[in-house]
Design an enzyme around this catalytic site. Structure first.
Site, PDB file in Angstrom:
ATOM      1  N   GLU A 116       0.852  -1.193   0.000  1.00 56.49           N
ATOM      2  CA  GLU A 116       0.000   0.000   0.000  1.00 56.49           C
ATOM      3  C   GLU A 116       0.883   1.235   0.000  1.00 56.49           C
ATOM      4  OE1 GLU A 116      -1.554   3.442   2.066  1.00 56.49           O
ATOM      5  OE2 GLU A 116      -0.246   1.998   3.054  1.00 56.49           O
ATOM      6  N   ARG A 149     -10.033   9.563   0.718  1.00 62.20           N
ATOM      7  CA  ARG A 149      -8.661   9.181   1.062  1.00 62.20           C
ATOM      8  C   ARG A 149      -8.277   8.084   0.101  1.00 62.20           C
ATOM      9  NH1 ARG A 149      -3.680   9.967   3.095  1.00 62.20           N
ATOM     10  NH2 ARG A 149      -2.939   8.291   4.400  1.00 62.20           N
TER      11      ARG A 149
END
Length: 194
Positions: free
Chosen positions: A118, A166
């Protein structure tokens, strides 16, 4: 049926681990450099082996940990973020990606079947796409199926119902020794009301 296992690099206080445990994975180990984070992690996950240490030092020792089905790592994003310094792999924090590759190599035949990384979505486009291409090449050289189709950008609002936007880049690599082809398919947005 065997319970799937996972391990975390750059584990922080255990956000990724919590998500995978919520989906019935068993976390075997977690590694983070920050002492406060690992102390908190130990409070959150009493039955997980937590290593407070530097991944580069673990790699120098060629540390082998119990085999896991999935390795996840949210490696530092400051050097890849549009809001950051945009130095990419020239920043020591950005270069930590290569420590993940070394860690996988050190596991030998105990390499994970799947890897989830990530980072900032800008990693896809930074340096004219060269950053993402480098990630792709390193994962493929390590024996994993990986390409742009394995790298969705997920918005926490659209996919998780959080009140703010986000966006994060999730990169899924699948072992060529375990999977005959790349069976990864993109994610569809949840039907979350704006």
């Amino acid at each position: 049926m065997k319970k799937l296992t996972c391990g975390g690099l750059f584990s922080g206080i255990g956000g990724f681990c919590y998500g995978f445990e919520s989906e019935s994975f068993e976390t075997l180990w977690a590694i983070d450099l920050d002492k406060d984070a690992t102390d908190t992690y130990r409070e959150n996950f009493k039955n997980v082996e937590v290593i407070q240490g530097d991944i580069a030092s673990l790699n120098e020792m060629k540390a082998k940990l119990p085999q896991v089905d999935l390795l996840h790592a949210g490696f530092p994003c400051q050097s890849f973020s549009q809001a950051g310094n945009r130095k990419g792999f020239d920043d020591p924090r950005g270069a930590l990606f290569f420590e993940i590759i070394k860690f996988i190599a050190n596991q030998g035949s105990n390499r994970p079947a799947a890897i989830l990384l990530e980072n900032s979505p800008h990693l896809m486009w930074g340096d004219g796409g060269a950053w993402f291409d480098r990630v792709r090449i390193e994962l493929q050289r390590s024996g994993y199926w990986f390409g742009p189709e394995n790298a969705p950008i997920i918005d926490a609002r659209a996919h998780g119902g959080l009140p703010q936007r986000r966006e994060r880049l999730f990169m899924v690599a699948l072992s060529r020794e375990v999977f005959d082809y790349n069976p990864f398919f993109g994610l569809e947005e949840n039907n979350v009301v704006d």
